[in-house]
Design a protein around this motif. Structure first.
Motif, PDB file in Angstrom:
ATOM      1  N   ARG A 165       0.848  -1.180   0.000  1.00 20.89           N
ATOM      2  CA  ARG A 165       0.000   0.000   0.000  1.00 20.89           C
ATOM      3  C   ARG A 165       0.887   1.234   0.000  1.00 20.89           C
ATOM      4  N   ARG A 166       0.404   2.289  -0.584  1.00 23.48           N
ATOM      5  CA  ARG A 166       1.068   3.586  -0.449  1.00 23.48           C
ATOM      6  C   ARG A 166       0.635   4.136   0.905  1.00 23.48           C
ATOM      7  N   ASN A 167       1.585   4.414   1.782  1.00 22.76           N
ATOM      8  CA  ASN A 167       1.309   4.897   3.131  1.00 22.76           C
ATOM      9  C   ASN A 167       1.572   6.401   3.197  1.00 22.76           C
ATOM     10  N   ILE A 168       0.554   7.148   3.583  1.00 20.62           N
ATOM     11  CA  ILE A 168       0.707   8.591   3.805  1.00 20.62           C
ATOM     12  C   ILE A 168       0.394   8.865   5.273  1.00 20.62           C
ATOM     13  N   VAL A 169       1.319   9.559   5.943  1.00 21.94           N
ATOM     14  CA  VAL A 169       1.151   9.907   7.351  1.00 21.94           C
ATOM     15  C   VAL A 169       0.981  11.418   7.462  1.00 21.94           C
ATOM     16  N   ILE A 170      -0.091  11.830   8.142  1.00 22.92           N
ATOM     17  CA  ILE A 170      -0.335  13.249   8.411  1.00 22.92           C
ATOM     18  C   ILE A 170       0.421  13.597   9.689  1.00 22.92           C
ATOM     19  N   THR A 171       1.390  14.495   9.563  1.00 22.06           N
ATOM     20  CA  THR A 171       2.204  14.862  10.719  1.00 22.06           C
ATOM     21  C   THR A 171       2.802  16.252  10.516  1.00 22.06           C
ATOM     22  N   ASN A 172       2.901  16.968  11.610  1.00 22.31           N
ATOM     23  CA  ASN A 172       3.609  18.249  11.598  1.00 22.31           C
ATOM     24  C   ASN A 172       4.993  18.108  12.206  1.00 22.31           C
ATOM     25  N   SER A 173       5.238  16.988  12.891  1.00 19.91           N
ATOM     26  CA  SER A 173       6.472  16.875  13.655  1.00 19.91           C
ATOM     27  C   SER A 173       7.571  16.076  12.963  1.00 19.91           C
ATOM     28  N   ALA A 224      -2.635  14.867  -3.220  1.00 20.26           N
ATOM     29  CA  ALA A 224      -1.548  14.042  -3.762  1.00 20.26           C
ATOM     30  C   ALA A 224      -2.072  12.734  -4.359  1.00 20.26           C
ATOM     31  N   CYS A 225      -3.323  12.406  -4.072  1.00 18.74           N
ATOM     32  CA  CYS A 225      -3.932  11.154  -4.551  1.00 18.74           C
ATOM     33  C   CYS A 225      -4.987  11.396  -5.621  1.00 18.74           C
ATOM     34  N   ARG A 226      -5.066  12.596  -6.145  1.00 20.55           N
ATOM     35  CA  ARG A 226      -6.180  12.974  -7.031  1.00 20.55           C
ATOM     36  C   ARG A 226      -6.355  12.080  -8.255  1.00 20.55           C
ATOM     37  N   ASN A 227      -5.314  11.375  -8.689  1.00 20.64           N
ATOM     38  CA  ASN A 227      -5.429  10.498  -9.860  1.00 20.64           C
ATOM     39  C   ASN A 227      -5.735   9.049  -9.497  1.00 20.64           C
ATOM     40  N   GLU A 228      -5.973   8.782  -8.224  1.00 20.60           N
ATOM     41  CA  GLU A 228      -6.239   7.415  -7.786  1.00 20.60           C
ATOM     42  C   GLU A 228      -7.740   7.130  -7.763  1.00 20.60           C
ATOM     43  N   ASN A 238      -6.016  17.566   3.441  1.00 16.49           N
ATOM     44  CA  ASN A 238      -6.196  18.161   2.109  1.00 16.49           C
ATOM     45  C   ASN A 238      -4.964  17.935   1.234  1.00 16.49           C
ATOM     46  N   GLU A 239      -3.776  18.098   1.792  1.00 15.90           N
ATOM     47  CA  GLU A 239      -2.552  17.858   1.034  1.00 15.90           C
ATOM     48  C   GLU A 239      -2.463  16.391   0.611  1.00 15.90           C
ATOM     49  N   ALA A 240      -2.814  15.480   1.530  1.00 13.19           N
ATOM     50  CA  ALA A 240      -2.757  14.041   1.224  1.00 13.19           C
ATOM     51  C   ALA A 240      -3.753  13.671   0.132  1.00 13.19           C
ATOM     52  N   VAL A 241      -4.969  14.162   0.257  1.00 12.65           N
ATOM     53  CA  VAL A 241      -5.998  13.856  -0.752  1.00 12.65           C
ATOM     54  C   VAL A 241      -5.602  14.446  -2.097  1.00 12.65           C
ATOM     55  N   HIS A 275      10.406  12.691   7.788  1.00 12.76           N
ATOM     56  CA  HIS A 275      10.689  11.415   7.135  1.00 12.76           C
ATOM     57  C   HIS A 275      10.293  10.254   8.038  1.00 12.76           C
ATOM     58  N   ILE A 276       9.521   9.310   7.473  1.00 15.41           N
ATOM     59  CA  ILE A 276       9.184   8.057   8.135  1.00 15.41           C
ATOM     60  C   ILE A 276       9.419   6.972   7.101  1.00 15.41           C
ATOM     61  N   ASP A 277      10.226   5.986   7.429  1.00 16.85           N
ATOM     62  CA  ASP A 277      10.553   4.920   6.478  1.00 16.85           C
ATOM     63  C   ASP A 277       9.297   4.288   5.895  1.00 16.85           C
ATOM     64  N   GLY A 278       9.262   4.186   4.572  1.00 14.55           N
ATOM     65  CA  GLY A 278       8.161   3.532   3.874  1.00 14.55           C
ATOM     66  C   GLY A 278       6.909   4.364   3.734  1.00 14.55           C
ATOM     67  N   CYS A 279       6.991   5.629   4.133  1.00 12.12           N
ATOM     68  CA  CYS A 279       5.803   6.495   4.119  1.00 12.12           C
ATOM     69  C   CYS A 279       6.108   7.840   3.471  1.00 12.12           C
ATOM     70  N   GLU A 280       5.062   8.486   3.029  1.00  8.90           N
ATOM     71  CA  GLU A 280       5.137   9.886   2.632  1.00  8.90           C
ATOM     72  C   GLU A 280       4.535  10.691   3.773  1.00  8.90           C
ATOM     73  N   CYS A 281       5.182  11.763   4.160  1.00  5.46           N
ATOM     74  CA  CYS A 281       4.686  12.616   5.238  1.00  5.46           C
ATOM     75  C   CYS A 281       4.066  13.870   4.642  1.00  5.46           C
ATOM     76  N   MET A 282       2.874  14.191   5.110  1.00  4.14           N
ATOM     77  CA  MET A 282       2.174  15.389   4.652  1.00  4.14           C
ATOM     78  C   MET A 282       1.590  16.101   5.855  1.00  4.14           C
ATOM     79  N   LYS A 283       1.319  17.383   5.683  1.00  8.65           N
ATOM     80  CA  LYS A 283       0.898  18.205   6.820  1.00  8.65           C
ATOM     81  C   LYS A 283      -0.607  18.243   7.051  1.00  8.65           C
ATOM     82  N   SER A 284      -1.408  17.812   6.059  1.00  6.82           N
ATOM     83  CA  SER A 284      -2.859  17.901   6.228  1.00  6.82           C
ATOM     84  C   SER A 284      -3.580  16.850   5.398  1.00  6.82           C
TER      85      SER A 284
END
Length: 159
Positions: free
Chosen positions: A59-67, A86-90, A81-84, A70-79
């Motif tokens: 699975r593509r793992n996206i973690v919402i975090t401000n702190s 980034a997935c607009r073509n899915e 809305n930003e995560a969604v 970088h998290i191994d195996g994940c993309e980090c985003m701040k919100s």
């Protein structure tokens, strides 16, 4: 894109206690794996930290975090809305917790995959938002058994 939320929810909307799931129902875990494999899962940092083996495989793992940046195996985003965005073509993405993320996502979600558990735990500190106005379009009942401490139902809801 379909924005879906997936969760196991008690009768009082409880979902967790001390950053752990309240229920370990094998059929629910299998359903979660089957439904989300091959898709993007979006979660909060606490939910990520509660995963026993880190990023969920296949699975593509996206973690919402401000702190964290970088998290191994994940993309980090701040919100959310930003995560969604980034997935607009899915085709479909899955919000998998925790309660803060569920509370933000419930208003933009299109579909809910809920395991309703016939229990009302005394110890809970994390709750799922109200979804009583959503329409149930599918329900699969499971009785209490030697394998399941509680009766439960797999349900799908749409707005």
């Amino acid at each position: 894109m379909i924005i879906s939320i997936i969760a196991a929810v008690a009768r009082n909307n409880a979902i967790g206690y001390k950053n752990k799931l309240l229920y370990k129902i094998d059929d629910d875990m299998k359903r979660f794996r089957t439904i989300t494999t091959g898709y993007t899962v979006i979660m909060g940092r606490n939910t990520f930290e509660s995963l026993p083996f880190g990023a969920l495989p296949n699975r593509r793992n996206i973690v919402i975090t401000n702190s964290k940046r970088h998290i191994d195996g994940c993309e980090c985003m701040k919100s959310i809305n930003e995560a969604v965005d980034a997935c607009r073509n899915e085709e479909e993405v899955f919000i998998i917790g925790g309660s803060m993320i569920y509370n933000e996502a419930i208003n933009i979600a299109d579909k809910l995959y809920i395991t309703e558990i016939d229990d009302c735990p005394k110890n809970a500190d994390t709750f799922f938002p109200d979804y009583s106005k959503w329409k149930c379009v599918s329900s699969e009942e499971h009785k209490k058994s030697e394998y399941n401490d509680f009766a439960f139902a797999f349900k799908i809801f749409i707005k």
